[in-house]
Design an enzyme around this catalytic site. Structure first.
Site, mmCIF file in Angstrom:
data_model
loop_
_atom_site.group_PDB
_atom_site.id
_atom_site.type_symbol
_atom_site.label_atom_id
_atom_site.label_comp_id
_atom_site.label_asym_id
_atom_site.label_seq_id
_atom_site.Cartn_x
_atom_site.Cartn_y
_atom_site.Cartn_z
ATOM 1 N N CYS A 162 11.503 -0.492 -7.141
ATOM 2 C CA CYS A 162 11.275 -1.832 -7.684
ATOM 3 C C CYS A 162 10.308 -1.707 -8.857
ATOM 4 C CB CYS A 162 10.781 -2.809 -6.627
ATOM 5 S SG CYS A 162 9.072 -2.670 -6.133
ATOM 6 N N CYS B 84 -0.658 4.143 -8.073
ATOM 7 C CA CYS B 84 -0.283 4.742 -6.792
ATOM 8 C C CYS B 84 -1.405 5.611 -6.253
ATOM 9 C CB CYS B 84 0.968 5.604 -6.960
ATOM 10 S SG CYS B 84 2.450 4.662 -7.328
ATOM 11 N N CYS C 191 8.427 0.599 -2.727
ATOM 12 C CA CYS C 191 8.652 -0.741 -3.233
ATOM 13 C C CYS C 191 7.410 -1.547 -2.846
ATOM 14 C CB CYS C 191 9.918 -1.332 -2.617
ATOM 15 S SG CYS C 191 10.649 -2.617 -3.631
#
Length: 175
Positions: free
Chosen positions: A88, A96, A12
Site C-alpha cells: 500500500c 519503517c 500495509c
C-alpha cells in the site's frame, strides 16, 4: 544440499486486506521455499472478512491469518527477513523499523479493496481483482532465480514487478 527457505514480509498500514492476501498466496505458492508474513504499521486488529472469503474461494489458506504490528518482526528473536514488499502506498511512505539482515525491499502498491464502497458484489470484485494482481506479482517473484542473481539486479527486477498491471494509481511509475 537443500536450498534454504526465504523469509518474506508484506507490509500495509492496517494489515487487514492486501498484505493478508499476499501472505496467504505466498504461503501456498511458495510452500517449502518461502516463509510468508504480513504486518502493518498501524494494524486494525482484524482481518477483513472479504479477504478471507476471497482466499477461501480460491483455495488459499486462512488459518492463522491475523492483523499484527510490524513491531513483532523488528523485535529480538524475530525471523530475519530476506524480502520486504510494501503493498500500500501509505506504508511505502512511512518510516519503517530497522530490519535485521538488510532485506531487499520493493513497493508493490495495489489499490485498497477495503476502500471500495458499494454493495457486497462490488466490494468482493475489488478483493478478487487485488488477489489476482498480487498472485501475478508473486508468481513473477517465484520465477526469479534468487540464489544466482546479484542483489542489485534482483532489486531492479522486484521494482519492475511492482509496476506490472494493477499498480496503485499513487505508485511511482504507475500509468
Amino acid at each position: 544440499m537443500t536450498e534454504r527457505a526465504y523469509n518474506v514480509m508484506f507490509l500495509c498500514t492496517g494489515n487487514t486486506a492486501r498484505s493478508i492476501l499476499a501472505e496467504s498466496i505466498l504461503r501456498k505458492e511458495g510452500a517449502g521455499h518461502f516463509h510468508a508474513y504480513s504486518a502493518g504499521s498501524h494494524p486494525k486488529g482484524t482481518v477483513n472478512p472479504f479477504a478471507l472469503k476471497v482466499l477461501e474461494s480460491f483455495g488459499y489458506p486462512t488459518t492463522g491469518l491475523r492483523s499484527k504490528s510490524w513491531d513483532e518482526f523488528s523485535a529480538p528473536g524475530a525471523p530475519a527477513m530476506d524480502f520486504i514488499f510494501t503493498v500500500c502506498d501509505n506504508a511505502a511512505g512511512e518510516l519503517c523499523p530497522i530490519w535485521p539482515g538488510h532485506p531487499i525491499t520493493a513497493h508493490w502498491g495495489i489499490d485498497d479493496p477495503a476502500a471500495v464502497t458499494g454493495n457486497d458484489i462490488q466490494i468482493e470484485k475489488a478483493f478478487v481483482e487485488a488477489f489476482k494482481y498480487l498472485k501475478n506479482r508473486i508468481g513473477l517473484f517465484l520465477s526469479l532465480p534468487l540464489a544466482s542473481v546479484d542483489k542489485m539486479a534482483l532489486g531492479t527486477r522486484l521494482h519492475e514487478i511492482g509496476q506490472t498491471p494493477g499498480a496503485s494509481s499513487h505508485s511511482p511509475g504507475a500509468k
